[in-house]
Motif scaffolding. Sequence first.
Motif, mmCIF file in Angstrom:
data_model
loop_
_atom_site.group_PDB
_atom_site.id
_atom_site.type_symbol
_atom_site.label_atom_id
_atom_site.label_comp_id
_atom_site.label_asym_id
_atom_site.label_seq_id
_atom_site.Cartn_x
_atom_site.Cartn_y
_atom_site.Cartn_z
ATOM 1 N N ARG A 123 0.913 -1.066 0.033
ATOM 2 C CA ARG A 123 -0.218 0.124 0.113
ATOM 3 C C ARG A 123 0.978 1.239 -0.089
ATOM 4 O O ARG A 123 0.541 2.271 -0.664
ATOM 5 C CB ARG A 123 -0.642 -0.116 1.152
ATOM 6 C CG ARG A 123 -0.422 0.011 2.652
ATOM 7 C CD ARG A 123 -1.465 0.158 3.595
ATOM 8 N NE ARG A 123 -1.057 0.182 5.061
ATOM 9 C CZ ARG A 123 -0.751 -0.691 5.824
ATOM 10 N NH1 ARG A 123 -0.819 -2.007 5.296
ATOM 11 N NH2 ARG A 123 -0.224 -0.516 7.114
ATOM 12 N N TYR A 124 1.962 1.322 0.525
ATOM 13 C CA TYR A 124 2.937 2.413 0.536
ATOM 14 C C TYR A 124 3.571 2.359 -0.811
ATOM 15 O O TYR A 124 3.890 3.593 -1.274
ATOM 16 C CB TYR A 124 4.040 2.210 1.792
ATOM 17 C CG TYR A 124 3.348 2.084 3.129
ATOM 18 C CD1 TYR A 124 2.478 3.241 3.354
ATOM 19 C CD2 TYR A 124 3.924 1.480 3.964
ATOM 20 C CE1 TYR A 124 1.879 2.965 4.688
ATOM 21 C CE2 TYR A 124 3.351 1.126 5.266
ATOM 22 C CZ TYR A 124 2.323 2.145 5.792
ATOM 23 O OH TYR A 124 1.819 2.162 6.730
ATOM 24 N N ILE A 125 3.841 1.531 -1.369
ATOM 25 C CA ILE A 125 4.298 1.394 -2.846
ATOM 26 C C ILE A 125 3.191 2.194 -3.656
ATOM 27 O O ILE A 125 3.609 3.111 -4.458
ATOM 28 C CB ILE A 125 4.877 0.014 -3.289
ATOM 29 C CG1 ILE A 125 5.933 -0.478 -2.511
ATOM 30 C CG2 ILE A 125 5.013 0.248 -4.681
ATOM 31 C CD1 ILE A 125 6.385 -1.820 -2.930
ATOM 32 N N LEU A 126 2.132 1.832 -3.673
ATOM 33 C CA LEU A 126 1.053 2.321 -4.430
ATOM 34 C C LEU A 126 0.681 3.750 -3.964
ATOM 35 O O LEU A 126 0.509 4.632 -4.940
ATOM 36 C CB LEU A 126 -0.338 1.530 -4.350
ATOM 37 C CG LEU A 126 -0.273 0.025 -4.695
ATOM 38 C CD1 LEU A 126 -1.675 -0.589 -4.271
ATOM 39 C CD2 LEU A 126 -0.198 0.205 -6.180
ATOM 40 N N LEU A 127 0.886 4.326 -2.908
ATOM 41 C CA LEU A 127 0.787 5.578 -2.094
ATOM 42 C C LEU A 127 1.906 6.424 -3.158
ATOM 43 O O LEU A 127 1.619 7.310 -3.304
ATOM 44 C CB LEU A 127 0.788 5.481 -0.749
ATOM 45 C CG LEU A 127 0.680 7.019 -0.244
ATOM 46 C CD1 LEU A 127 -0.581 7.856 -0.617
ATOM 47 C CD2 LEU A 127 0.707 7.043 1.167
ATOM 48 N N PHE A 128 3.046 5.897 -3.072
ATOM 49 C CA PHE A 128 4.184 6.639 -3.484
ATOM 50 C C PHE A 128 3.985 6.801 -5.078
ATOM 51 O O PHE A 128 4.082 7.873 -5.664
ATOM 52 C CB PHE A 128 5.438 5.842 -3.548
ATOM 53 C CG PHE A 128 6.764 6.432 -4.290
ATOM 54 C CD1 PHE A 128 7.562 7.400 -3.424
ATOM 55 C CD2 PHE A 128 7.237 6.178 -5.362
ATOM 56 C CE1 PHE A 128 8.481 7.992 -3.778
ATOM 57 C CE2 PHE A 128 8.208 6.884 -6.025
ATOM 58 C CZ PHE A 128 8.953 7.864 -5.309
ATOM 59 N N SER A 129 3.387 5.999 -5.681
ATOM 60 C CA SER A 129 3.185 6.089 -7.294
ATOM 61 C C SER A 129 1.913 6.883 -7.485
ATOM 62 O O SER A 129 2.094 7.788 -8.490
ATOM 63 C CB SER A 129 2.650 4.594 -7.762
ATOM 64 O OG SER A 129 2.257 4.867 -9.190
ATOM 65 N N LEU A 130 0.904 6.887 -6.654
ATOM 66 C CA LEU A 130 0.064 8.148 -6.907
ATOM 67 C C LEU A 130 0.503 9.333 -6.365
ATOM 68 O O LEU A 130 0.116 10.518 -7.162
ATOM 69 C CB LEU A 130 -1.168 7.665 -5.718
ATOM 70 C CG LEU A 130 -2.407 8.541 -5.750
ATOM 71 C CD1 LEU A 130 -3.192 8.538 -6.729
ATOM 72 C CD2 LEU A 130 -3.138 8.299 -4.495
#
Length: 318
Positions: free
Chosen positions: A56-63
């Motif tokens: 979820r933090y990887i996805l947050l970084f991308s967003l």
Amino acid sequence: MSYATQSQTNITVGRGLLERVMLSTLTTLPCCVFLFINGVMLFTLRSKTVFRETSRYILLFSLLLAETIQMALSQILYLLAASRIRLTYPVCGVIIMFSNLTNKISPLTLVVMSLERYVAVCYPLRHSAIITIRNTAVAVIVVWTFSSLNVLTRVLLLLDFPFEDLESLQMKDFCAKNSMFFDPMSYEYDKAYTYFLFVSATIAIICSYIGVMIAARSASTGKASAQKARNTLLLHLVQLGLSLVSTMHHSLLVAISKIVTRTLVVRIHIILYVLIVILPKCLSPLIYGLRDQTVRSGLVVNLYFRLKLSVITGKGEI
């Protein structure tokens, strides 16, 4: 009479210039603050192993990366228009290309983040097997690739336009997305793609929300976890709605310009720009930075040291 007319003209021009400077400052200052916060948030999400190895933090970084780039490009285009600087078609095309790329990444990433929360609540025992670092990286690559294909299609549609028939590559209007619609096909494609993207994203997030609600009634599902996931999915819907409204920014201005004066349109433009273009791009660090204890602690520490370093540097220069 000629001198009086010239003086009146100079006063009007001076007032117009002063108003443009003030309005540009009012948009640039909050934009710089949000860019700073977003930058610290991006640094925070890469500063610890737990962030780099949690889906979820990887996805947050991308967003957050996509929204930060989008906000910076939007402010650049706004300042160019406020300064009445007209670009050439190739330069404007490159800026709009990156703007479209990052703008379409946000709703797709929100869908992936919603699906991750759905799996975490509805299939907690299989979450670690389904939502792996590798699968998350593949999802991020797919999102960026899909958005890039949209940009490539737009470029291919532009290639059919006879640029050699133009008197000059210098634009006659300010650089904006609609300025690059040279034929009805480009406009219709952009409208169809936008509708398809946001309708699909809305359905996916709503279905995830319904699935989480059903799972919350099960005795085997943690109530606190399900409630937190429901709140997160609702926030995703709000973010998606704001992202959709931001794509309608130009259309709203065109509709408003038909019923009010040009001066009032400029002021309404500033308000809409801040509310539906700049502010939504800073929601991610505010939402996740305040709700997530792990992110909040790292963000506060990094913000404190960054601000302290800025103060020390400023005193050193004095």
